[in-house]
Design a protein around this motif. Sequence first.
Motif, PDB file in Angstrom:
ATOM      1  N   PRO A 175       1.158 -10.847  -4.591  1.00 32.64           N
ATOM      2  CA  PRO A 175       1.882  -9.763  -3.914  1.00 32.64           C
ATOM      3  C   PRO A 175       1.239  -8.394  -4.072  1.00 32.64           C
ATOM      4  CG  PRO A 175       3.094 -10.561  -5.837  1.00 32.64           C
ATOM      5  CD  PRO A 175       1.991 -11.528  -5.591  1.00 32.64           C
ATOM      6  N   LYS A 176       0.598  -8.146  -5.205  1.00 32.78           N
ATOM      7  CA  LYS A 176      -0.012  -6.826  -5.388  1.00 32.78           C
ATOM      8  C   LYS A 176      -1.201  -6.643  -4.450  1.00 32.78           C
ATOM      9  CE  LYS A 176       1.728  -5.809  -9.979  1.00 32.78           C
ATOM     10  NZ  LYS A 176       1.446  -5.382 -11.371  1.00 32.78           N
ATOM     11  N   ALA A 177      -2.017  -7.674  -4.278  1.00 34.55           N
ATOM     12  CA  ALA A 177      -3.131  -7.596  -3.333  1.00 34.55           C
ATOM     13  C   ALA A 177      -2.602  -7.448  -1.902  1.00 34.55           C
ATOM     14  CB  ALA A 177      -4.009  -8.837  -3.445  1.00 34.55           C
ATOM     15  N   TYR A 178      -1.514  -8.145  -1.612  1.00 34.03           N
ATOM     16  CA  TYR A 178      -0.891  -8.034  -0.286  1.00 34.03           C
ATOM     17  C   TYR A 178      -0.440  -6.602  -0.005  1.00 34.03           C
ATOM     18  CZ  TYR A 178       3.206  -8.262   2.848  1.00 34.03           C
ATOM     19  OH  TYR A 178       4.139  -8.022   3.824  1.00 34.03           O
ATOM     20  N   LEU A 179       0.160  -5.956  -0.998  1.00 34.33           N
ATOM     21  CA  LEU A 179       0.629  -4.581  -0.816  1.00 34.33           C
ATOM     22  C   LEU A 179      -0.533  -3.607  -0.698  1.00 34.33           C
ATOM     23  CD1 LEU A 179       3.704  -4.517  -3.240  1.00 34.33           C
ATOM     24  CD2 LEU A 179       3.718  -4.690  -0.742  1.00 34.33           C
ATOM     25  N   VAL A 180      -1.627  -3.863  -1.398  1.00 33.53           N
ATOM     26  CA  VAL A 180      -2.822  -3.029  -1.248  1.00 33.53           C
ATOM     27  C   VAL A 180      -3.301  -3.067   0.202  1.00 33.53           C
ATOM     28  CG1 VAL A 180      -5.265  -2.815  -1.858  1.00 33.53           C
ATOM     29  CG2 VAL A 180      -3.572  -3.187  -3.650  1.00 33.53           C
ATOM     30  N   ASP A 181      -3.404  -4.268   0.760  1.00 31.19           N
ATOM     31  CA  ASP A 181      -3.855  -4.413   2.144  1.00 31.19           C
ATOM     32  C   ASP A 181      -2.873  -3.783   3.136  1.00 31.19           C
ATOM     33  OD1 ASP A 181      -6.101  -5.763   1.331  1.00 31.19           O
ATOM     34  OD2 ASP A 181      -5.255  -7.760   1.695  1.00 31.19           O
ATOM     35  N   ARG A 182      -1.601  -3.873   2.819  1.00 35.05           N
ATOM     36  CA  ARG A 182      -0.581  -3.416   3.757  1.00 35.05           C
ATOM     37  C   ARG A 182      -0.376  -1.904   3.719  1.00 35.05           C
ATOM     38  NH1 ARG A 182       3.403  -5.951   6.580  1.00 35.05           N
ATOM     39  NH2 ARG A 182       5.165  -4.619   7.183  1.00 35.05           N
ATOM     40  N   LEU A 183      -0.427  -1.319   2.526  1.00 34.15           N
ATOM     41  CA  LEU A 183      -0.003   0.074   2.368  1.00 34.15           C
ATOM     42  C   LEU A 183      -1.146   1.056   2.101  1.00 34.15           C
ATOM     43  CD1 LEU A 183       3.139  -0.671   0.182  1.00 34.15           C
ATOM     44  CD2 LEU A 183       3.103  -0.165   2.636  1.00 34.15           C
ATOM     45  N   CYS A 184      -2.213   0.594   1.449  1.00 35.34           N
ATOM     46  CA  CYS A 184      -3.409   1.425   1.226  1.00 35.34           C
ATOM     47  C   CYS A 184      -3.093   2.751   0.536  1.00 35.34           C
ATOM     48  CB  CYS A 184      -4.132   1.693   2.556  1.00 35.34           C
ATOM     49  SG  CYS A 184      -4.604   0.204   3.451  1.00 35.34           S
ATOM     50  N   ASN A 185      -2.128   2.731  -0.363  1.00 39.87           N
ATOM     51  CA  ASN A 185      -1.774   3.927  -1.118  1.00 39.87           C
ATOM     52  C   ASN A 185      -1.219   3.464  -2.462  1.00 39.87           C
ATOM     53  OD1 ASN A 185       0.207   5.977  -2.191  1.00 39.87           O
ATOM     54  ND2 ASN A 185      -0.593   7.177  -0.467  1.00 39.87           N
ATOM     55  N   ALA A 186      -1.936   3.766  -3.540  1.00 37.56           N
ATOM     56  CA  ALA A 186      -1.591   3.200  -4.845  1.00 37.56           C
ATOM     57  C   ALA A 186      -0.182   3.550  -5.297  1.00 37.56           C
ATOM     58  CB  ALA A 186      -2.610   3.655  -5.895  1.00 37.56           C
ATOM     59  N   ALA A 187       0.222   4.801  -5.088  1.00 42.33           N
ATOM     60  CA  ALA A 187       1.550   5.225  -5.543  1.00 42.33           C
ATOM     61  C   ALA A 187       2.648   4.504  -4.762  1.00 42.33           C
ATOM     62  CB  ALA A 187       1.696   6.731  -5.397  1.00 42.33           C
ATOM     63  N   ILE A 188       2.473   4.394  -3.454  1.00 44.03           N
ATOM     64  CA  ILE A 188       3.466   3.715  -2.620  1.00 44.03           C
ATOM     65  C   ILE A 188       3.480   2.215  -2.920  1.00 44.03           C
ATOM     66  CG2 ILE A 188       4.165   3.170  -0.254  1.00 44.03           C
ATOM     67  CD1 ILE A 188       2.960   5.832   0.613  1.00 44.03           C
ATOM     68  N   GLU A 189       2.300   1.645  -3.139  1.00 46.45           N
ATOM     69  CA  GLU A 189       2.219   0.215  -3.465  1.00 46.45           C
ATOM     70  C   GLU A 189       3.036  -0.098  -4.715  1.00 46.45           C
ATOM     71  OE1 GLU A 189      -1.974  -0.242  -3.945  1.00 46.45           O
ATOM     72  OE2 GLU A 189      -2.322   0.474  -1.903  1.00 46.45           O
ATOM     73  N   GLU A 190       2.887   0.718  -5.740  1.00 42.23           N
ATOM     74  CA  GLU A 190       3.608   0.493  -6.986  1.00 42.23           C
ATOM     75  C   GLU A 190       5.116   0.631  -6.783  1.00 42.23           C
ATOM     76  OE1 GLU A 190       3.750   2.214 -11.585  1.00 42.23           O
ATOM     77  OE2 GLU A 190       2.177   2.869 -10.196  1.00 42.23           O
ATOM     78  N   GLN A 191       5.499   1.634  -6.010  1.00 41.10           N
ATOM     79  CA  GLN A 191       6.921   1.861  -5.766  1.00 41.10           C
ATOM     80  C   GLN A 191       7.529   0.706  -4.973  1.00 41.10           C
ATOM     81  OE1 GLN A 191       7.721   5.516  -3.654  1.00 41.10           O
ATOM     82  NE2 GLN A 191       9.814   5.659  -4.428  1.00 41.10           N
ATOM     83  N   VAL A 192       6.833   0.266  -3.943  1.00 40.64           N
ATOM     84  CA  VAL A 192       7.351  -0.824  -3.111  1.00 40.64           C
ATOM     85  C   VAL A 192       7.366  -2.139  -3.892  1.00 40.64           C
ATOM     86  CG1 VAL A 192       6.908  -2.208  -1.032  1.00 40.64           C
ATOM     87  CG2 VAL A 192       6.733   0.292  -0.937  1.00 40.64           C
ATOM     88  N   TYR A 193       6.366  -2.348  -4.738  1.00 44.46           N
ATOM     89  CA  TYR A 193       6.372  -3.551  -5.587  1.00 44.46           C
ATOM     90  C   TYR A 193       7.617  -3.577  -6.467  1.00 44.46           C
ATOM     91  CZ  TYR A 193       5.071  -7.055  -9.020  1.00 44.46           C
ATOM     92  OH  TYR A 193       5.081  -8.165  -9.833  1.00 44.46           O
ATOM     93  N   ASP A 194       7.913  -2.448  -7.095  1.00 44.43           N
ATOM     94  CA  ASP A 194       9.082  -2.368  -7.975  1.00 44.43           C
ATOM     95  C   ASP A 194      10.389  -2.583  -7.217  1.00 44.43           C
ATOM     96  OD1 ASP A 194       7.442  -1.900 -10.143  1.00 44.43           O
ATOM     97  OD2 ASP A 194       7.721   0.273 -10.121  1.00 44.43           O
TER      98      ASP A 194
END
Length: 204
Positions: free
Chosen positions: A18-37
């Motif tokens: 899921p973390k790699a998926y969010l990287v590809d989808r969002l391309c923003n580290a801060a947003i990726e972490e927030q959406v993962y949580d």
Amino acid sequence: MYKSIIFDLGGVMVDFDPKAYLVDRLCNAAIEEQVYDLTFGSEEWQQLDAGLVSRFNGNSSMLKKAKAAGREFEVQGVLDDWLHILRPRRRMQELVQRLKNHGYSVYYLSNIPQDVLELFQTRGILDNFDGGVASCEVHINKPDPRIYQALLDKYSLRASECVFIDDNLANVQAAFALGFAGIQMKENVGTLVRSLATCNVTLR
């Protein structure tokens, strides 16, 4: 002597990163972490795995929190789209069949929501297994020792005769503490086969 090989599903039998998926989808580290949580790392996701909430109620709760955090759009997109990352690993399916052909029993032990379990059943991903335990069925998630014991009890297995394979180190350590041999799935099937060989599980 090991008689049974037990596999996790997501991250082992099926692609799930899921973390790699969010990287590809969002391309923003801060947003990726927030959406993962707010999604994969959320309490609701744990409850879905444990079969304690329905998909509708779990998603609704995640979206409510996402709206409060200003991430409703991103979280809605993830909840609508994420299932496509669950791609079966053909070589792992072949390995399961090879193990069976060599006389080993093969089982799964997975943290998995009810709807995803049903999806895997429909797609035939579980067809080669002799059985298994899903967290949603017993309302317990790994690494809680009780879910490992549920598998042992269900199939009258001995931990000392089982090899457990999972991509999550904490889950492997929990199995090891109960007497299983444990292998963390890190890279590819070839590496896993070599790890199995160190347990005298050979496919020759």
